[in-house]
Design an enzyme around this catalytic site. Structure first.
Site, PDB file in Angstrom:
ATOM      1  N   GLU A  25      81.290  53.545 -13.903  1.00  0.00           N
ATOM      2  CA  GLU A  25      81.526  55.064 -12.902  1.00  0.00           C
ATOM      3  C   GLU A  25      82.375  55.909 -13.254  1.00  0.00           C
ATOM      4  OE1 GLU A  25      82.816  54.896  -8.675  1.00  0.00           O
ATOM      5  OE2 GLU A  25      81.354  53.387  -8.842  1.00  0.00           O
ATOM      6  N   HIS A  71      81.159  61.916  -8.544  1.00  0.00           N
ATOM      7  CA  HIS A  71      81.141  60.797  -9.119  1.00  0.00           C
ATOM      8  C   HIS A  71      79.870  60.271  -9.101  1.00  0.00           C
ATOM      9  CE1 HIS A  71      80.733  59.015  -4.933  1.00  0.00           C
ATOM     10  NE2 HIS A  71      80.648  57.912  -5.636  1.00  0.00           N
ATOM     11  N   HIS A  73      77.512  56.870  -9.789  1.00  0.00           N
ATOM     12  CA  HIS A  73      77.183  55.414  -9.716  1.00  0.00           C
ATOM     13  C   HIS A  73      75.906  54.877  -9.879  1.00  0.00           C
ATOM     14  CE1 HIS A  73      77.775  56.319  -4.374  1.00  0.00           C
ATOM     15  NE2 HIS A  73      78.605  55.714  -5.418  1.00  0.00           N
ATOM     16  N   ASP A  84      83.591  55.587   0.119  1.00  0.00           N
ATOM     17  CA  ASP A  84      82.820  56.993  -0.734  1.00  0.00           C
ATOM     18  C   ASP A  84      83.435  57.913   0.595  1.00  0.00           C
ATOM     19  OD1 ASP A  84      82.482  56.275  -2.795  1.00  0.00           O
ATOM     20  OD2 ASP A  84      79.919  56.793  -2.416  1.00  0.00           O
TER      21      ASP A  84
HETATM   22 ZN   LIG Z   1      80.302  56.113  -4.483  1.00  0.00          ZN
END
Ligand SMILES: [Zn+2]
Length: 122
Positions: A25, A71, A73, A84
């Site tokens: 990630e 961000h 996934h 989140d």
């Molecule tokens: Zn996330």
């Protein structure tokens, strides 16, 4: 300040960064200029689980504020996790999630409460 759009350069850079970090990630904090997300702050080595969200907070110098975050996934699910939703309110009002395979349409924008929102690309 209300965020209305992201610059296409910034979006492309985020997609590239997500791709290059895969299968890990990645997370970045975003700055805005006149309501347009246009600055990327990378915090290398961070992951967006509960532990790193607090680590991330610790790494940010006092007095710095951000307009949003982005961000990835790597599992391709473009929806905010519980972690989140805990993270979003601390880092601004507009949050991008980019999902595998990181194509031009493999992202969504979310408000600080985790609901999906519109975001222009300019
Ligand atoms: Zn996330």
């Amino acid at each position: 300040m209300t965020i209305r759009a992201i610059s296409s350069d910034t979006l492309l850079t985020l997609l590239e960064m997500a791709k290059s970090q895969h299968p890990l990630e990645f997370v970045a904090l975003l700055e805005a200029d006149n309501g347009v997300l246009s600055g990327i702050n990378l915090l290398p080595g961070t992951r967006l689980d509960e532990r790193s969200a607090s680590l991330l907070t610790d790494m940010i110098p006092l007095g710095m504020s951000f307009s949003g975050s982005a961000h990835s996934h790597p599992n391709g699910v473009i929806a905010p996790s519980d972690a989140d939703i805990g993270f979003f309110p601390r880092f601004g009002s507009c949050h991008l999630i980019i999902g595998y395979p990181y194509g031009p349409d493999d992202w969504r924008a979310f408000s600080r409460d985790g609901s999906q929102r519109n975001l222009g690309v300019i």
